[in-house]
Design an enzyme around this catalytic site. Sequence first.
Site, short mmCIF file in Angstrom:
data_model
loop_
_atom_site.label_atom_id
_atom_site.label_comp_id
_atom_site.label_asym_id
_atom_site.label_seq_id
_atom_site.Cartn_x
_atom_site.Cartn_y
_atom_site.Cartn_z
CD GLN A 57 -8.47 -2.44 -11.65
OE1 GLN A 57 -7.78 -3.45 -11.70
NE2 GLN A 57 -8.30 -1.53 -10.72
CG ASP B 79 -4.73 0.39 -12.35
OD1 ASP B 79 -3.82 -0.11 -13.02
OD2 ASP B 79 -4.57 0.76 -11.16
CG LEU C 204 -1.85 -1.22 1.35
CD1 LEU C 204 -2.70 -1.11 2.63
CD2 LEU C 204 -2.75 -1.38 0.12
N GLY D 2 -1.49 6.26 -2.95
CA GLY D 2 -2.60 6.07 -3.90
C GLY D 2 -3.71 5.25 -3.26
CG HIS D 3 -3.03 1.13 -2.45
ND1 HIS D 3 -1.66 0.99 -2.57
CD2 HIS D 3 -3.56 0.33 -3.40
CE1 HIS D 3 -1.40 0.14 -3.55
NE2 HIS D 3 -2.52 -0.27 -4.07
P1 AMP Z 1 -3.37 -2.44 -6.97
O1 AMP Z 1 -2.99 -2.72 -5.56
O2 AMP Z 1 -2.24 -1.97 -7.83
O3 AMP Z 1 -4.19 -3.54 -7.60
O4 AMP Z 1 -4.34 -1.19 -6.91
C1 AMP Z 1 -5.47 -1.18 -6.09
C2 AMP Z 1 -6.27 0.07 -6.37
O5 AMP Z 1 -5.47 1.21 -6.11
C3 AMP Z 1 -6.73 0.17 -7.83
O6 AMP Z 1 -8.06 0.66 -7.87
C4 AMP Z 1 -5.75 1.16 -8.40
O7 AMP Z 1 -6.28 1.87 -9.51
C5 AMP Z 1 -5.53 2.08 -7.22
N1 AMP Z 1 -4.29 2.84 -7.38
C6 AMP Z 1 -3.06 2.35 -7.65
N2 AMP Z 1 -2.16 3.35 -7.78
C7 AMP Z 1 -2.85 4.50 -7.59
C8 AMP Z 1 -2.49 5.89 -7.59
N3 AMP Z 1 -1.25 6.31 -7.81
N4 AMP Z 1 -3.47 6.79 -7.34
C9 AMP Z 1 -4.74 6.40 -7.10
N5 AMP Z 1 -5.15 5.11 -7.07
C10 AMP Z 1 -4.22 4.18 -7.31
#
Ligand code: AMP
Length: 283
Positions: A154, A151, A33, A36-37
């Site tokens: 997605q 994403d 995490l 962003g998360h």
């Molecule tokens: P992941 O753990 O990469 O599967 O991402 C989980 C969620 O966090 C997904 O909805 C991603 O789009 C979001 N996410 C990843 N990186 C960022 C970021 N830099 N800013 C905002 N949301 C993000």
Amino acid sequence: MKQAETIATARAEIKRLRQNGKRIAFVPTMGALHKGHISLIREAHRHADHVVISIFVNPEQFGPHEDFEHYPRPLEKDLEICRKEGIALVFTPSEDEMYGYGPKQFSIHIHSLNTHMDGGSRPGFFEGIVLVVNKLFNIIEPDVAVFGQKDIQQFIILSRMVREFNHNVEMIVAPIQRADDGLALSSRNAYLSPEEREMAPELYKALKYVESEILNGTKNPAPLLTQVQKELQTKGFKNDYLSVFSYETLTPVEIIEKGFSYILAGAVYLGKTRLIDNLIIEA
Ligand code: AMP
């Protein structure tokens, strides 16, 4: 904060959290995490009484030569972040818990929303995501789910899944969180060497440049996109794609028309690390 490793425990805890008509917002993640998360978690708090997060590195969305084995899994650190961010339940299933029923009897097929962008470069990627999020929605049954614009393909595919399969979930997209130099935060940025990390924001800069030209009236962005890709290549990036896509169909567009929404999106390799980024353009 509760942690559930099995589907049965997660369901029991969700039932408890739902008492007295309480609403649940859900943030699916693969862990490692970052800010962003955290921004998704904070957005989730604005829409519900309880926030539930899943941490699951989903094998179904990795290709045979991708980084499934090496994907970072700092669980203790992640749990600490979840505690600080007021998470009610963290769902951390094992692979066996999610897929332990043996060879699959069913496959999800996406007709066209995955033909281009990341779907074009990563066969099976979005089928794997649709499968796991479908399962997670059936387990958690959230009122609201929050995803990142990082994403965007997605988010659009999953929103369509929710509509076609009648999941009773409100889908929310949250803005991309960036480092001070513009690089979109990503768990995979941890793979970058110090030199690569310094170069990485060039993708964002390239997108911003193309965006400004479009907002200044460029109707046919193709020559610009070719030029920008050449410049990125000269700097040491390996281009995957860089194009303007229709927000509706996720297909590349030649001519920008007033009144439509577009996604200016790019993917590049820096060494072995794949970086993606995008900007939404309202023409
Ligand atoms: P992941 O753990 O990469 O599967 O991402 C989980 C969620 O966090 C997904 O909805 C991603 O789009 C979001 N996410 C990843 N990186 C960022 C970021 N830099 N800013 C905002 N949301 C993000």
